[in-house]
Design a protein around this motif. Structure first.
Motif, PDB file in Angstrom:
ATOM      1  N   THR A 111       0.854  -1.185   0.000  1.00 56.01           N
ATOM      2  CA  THR A 111       0.000   0.000   0.000  1.00 56.01           C
ATOM      3  C   THR A 111       0.892   1.239   0.000  1.00 56.01           C
ATOM      4  O   THR A 111       1.877   1.303   0.734  1.00 56.01           O
ATOM      5  N   PHE A 112       0.508   2.210  -0.820  1.00 57.02           N
ATOM      6  CA  PHE A 112       1.275   3.439  -0.993  1.00 57.02           C
ATOM      7  C   PHE A 112       0.460   4.646  -0.539  1.00 57.02           C
ATOM      8  O   PHE A 112      -0.766   4.631  -0.579  1.00 57.02           O
ATOM      9  N   LYS A 113       1.174   5.672  -0.145  1.00 58.35           N
ATOM     10  CA  LYS A 113       0.570   6.979   0.110  1.00 58.35           C
ATOM     11  C   LYS A 113       1.567   8.012  -0.403  1.00 58.35           C
ATOM     12  O   LYS A 113       2.754   7.966  -0.032  1.00 58.35           O
ATOM     13  N   ASP A 114       1.098   8.886  -1.262  1.00 57.08           N
ATOM     14  CA  ASP A 114       1.961   9.910  -1.856  1.00 57.08           C
ATOM     15  C   ASP A 114       3.200   9.291  -2.496  1.00 57.08           C
ATOM     16  O   ASP A 114       4.307   9.825  -2.422  1.00 57.08           O
ATOM     17  N   GLY A 115       3.019   8.116  -3.128  1.00 56.22           N
ATOM     18  CA  GLY A 115       4.108   7.467  -3.849  1.00 56.22           C
ATOM     19  C   GLY A 115       5.091   6.703  -3.000  1.00 56.22           C
ATOM     20  O   GLY A 115       6.055   6.139  -3.513  1.00 56.22           O
ATOM     21  N   LYS A 116       4.877   6.649  -1.688  1.00 63.73           N
ATOM     22  CA  LYS A 116       5.781   5.933  -0.779  1.00 63.73           C
ATOM     23  C   LYS A 116       5.070   4.708  -0.204  1.00 63.73           C
ATOM     24  O   LYS A 116       3.857   4.727   0.044  1.00 63.73           O
ATOM     25  N   ILE A 117       5.830   3.654   0.049  1.00 64.56           N
ATOM     26  CA  ILE A 117       5.285   2.448   0.663  1.00 64.56           C
ATOM     27  C   ILE A 117       4.951   2.747   2.122  1.00 64.56           C
ATOM     28  O   ILE A 117       5.813   3.182   2.881  1.00 64.56           O
ATOM     29  N   VAL A 118       3.688   2.534   2.494  1.00 62.94           N
ATOM     30  CA  VAL A 118       3.286   2.727   3.889  1.00 62.94           C
ATOM     31  C   VAL A 118       3.003   1.397   4.583  1.00 62.94           C
ATOM     32  O   VAL A 118       3.096   1.295   5.804  1.00 62.94           O
ATOM     33  N   LYS A 119       2.655   0.375   3.794  1.00 65.28           N
ATOM     34  CA  LYS A 119       2.438  -0.957   4.365  1.00 65.28           C
ATOM     35  C   LYS A 119       2.907  -1.984   3.331  1.00 65.28           C
ATOM     36  O   LYS A 119       2.559  -1.904   2.156  1.00 65.28           O
ATOM     37  N   TYR A 120       3.705  -2.928   3.811  1.00 58.79           N
ATOM     38  CA  TYR A 120       4.282  -3.955   2.955  1.00 58.79           C
ATOM     39  C   TYR A 120       4.164  -5.269   3.690  1.00 58.79           C
ATOM     40  O   TYR A 120       4.692  -5.429   4.788  1.00 58.79           O
ATOM     41  N   ARG A 121       3.441  -6.215   3.108  1.00 59.94           N
ATOM     42  CA  ARG A 121       3.292  -7.536   3.727  1.00 59.94           C
ATOM     43  C   ARG A 121       3.746  -8.574   2.707  1.00 59.94           C
ATOM     44  O   ARG A 121       3.256  -8.604   1.591  1.00 59.94           O
ATOM     45  N   GLU A 122       4.695  -9.426   3.142  1.00 64.43           N
ATOM     46  CA  GLU A 122       5.293 -10.387   2.213  1.00 64.43           C
ATOM     47  C   GLU A 122       5.202 -11.797   2.778  1.00 64.43           C
ATOM     48  O   GLU A 122       5.596 -12.043   3.918  1.00 64.43           O
ATOM     49  N   TYR A 123       4.688 -12.696   1.948  1.00 64.96           N
ATOM     50  CA  TYR A 123       4.572 -14.111   2.307  1.00 64.96           C
ATOM     51  C   TYR A 123       5.580 -14.896   1.476  1.00 64.96           C
ATOM     52  O   TYR A 123       5.673 -14.697   0.261  1.00 64.96           O
ATOM     53  N   TRP A 124       6.340 -15.783   2.138  1.00 63.36           N
ATOM     54  CA  TRP A 124       7.316 -16.626   1.470  1.00 63.36           C
ATOM     55  C   TRP A 124       7.525 -17.874   2.310  1.00 63.36           C
ATOM     56  O   TRP A 124       7.045 -17.960   3.435  1.00 63.36           O
ATOM     57  N   ASN A 125       8.240 -18.845   1.760  1.00 68.42           N
ATOM     58  CA  ASN A 125       8.400 -20.140   2.401  1.00 68.42           C
ATOM     59  C   ASN A 125       9.659 -20.165   3.270  1.00 68.42           C
ATOM     60  O   ASN A 125      10.772 -20.261   2.747  1.00 68.42           O
ATOM     61  N   PRO A 126       9.509 -20.118   4.584  1.00 67.98           N
ATOM     62  CA  PRO A 126      10.702 -20.118   5.444  1.00 67.98           C
ATOM     63  C   PRO A 126      11.473 -21.431   5.373  1.00 67.98           C
ATOM     64  O   PRO A 126      12.689 -21.438   5.572  1.00 67.98           O
ATOM     65  N   LEU A 127      10.816 -22.549   5.074  1.00 73.09           N
ATOM     66  CA  LEU A 127      11.521 -23.825   4.981  1.00 73.09           C
ATOM     67  C   LEU A 127      12.479 -23.823   3.791  1.00 73.09           C
ATOM     68  O   LEU A 127      13.621 -24.299   3.900  1.00 73.09           O
ATOM     69  N   ALA A 128      12.048 -23.276   2.649  1.00 77.51           N
ATOM     70  CA  ALA A 128      12.928 -23.175   1.480  1.00 77.51           C
ATOM     71  C   ALA A 128      14.080 -22.224   1.774  1.00 77.51           C
ATOM     72  O   ALA A 128      15.231 -22.467   1.376  1.00 77.51           O
TER      73      ALA A 128
END
Length: 138
Positions: A111-128
């Protein structure tokens, strides 16, 4: 949006910056009060970061750990909220300490506000991730 770029365009910019291994520039894409979440982070790794400085401190050593060489796929889509985009992306590279291959897929909500990232949620595989590192956490 920044320079009239869509949220999807801004996510593409963040991926390009990540691939260029410029973690300072990536952090600079973030709002000063950004919230970054990694819900599946392995034990001992942060699941939440608050603020641009914390994000940079977390990312700055990443290029010394993993050499991400290519983004092999990136499906980026806007949402009903014009300030939010979703990315389904994958990378290949290698772990520098042991030469192991690093192949990872991510699902990222930004999610961005005024062109800047305000919320970043990332899902990935911790086992890999842990397997690539040779069983160690960072």
């Amino acid at each position: 949006m920044s320079e009239n770029l869509s949220a999807a365009d801004l996510v593409r910019r963040s991926l390009d910056t990540f691939l260029a291994k410029d973690m300072k520039a990536w952090a600079d894409l973030c709002d000063e009060n950004v919230v970054v979440e990694f819900p599946f982070a392995p034990e001992g790794s942060p699941t939440r970061l608050e603020g641009r400085t914390a994000v940079y401190e977390y990312l700055r050593g990443y290029p010394d750990l993993i050499d991400v060489q290519q983004i092999t796929s990136a499906a980026i889509r806007g949402t009903d909220d014009p300030d939010t985009a979703i990315a389904d992306w994958s990378v290949t590279g290698r772990v520098l300490a042991n030469g192991n291959p690093y192949d990872m897929s991510y699902a990222t909500f930004v999610t961005f506000k005024d062109g800047k990232i305000v919320k970043y949620r990332e899902y990935w595989n911790p086992l890999a991730f842990l397997k690539a590192l040779g069983g160690d956490s960072f």
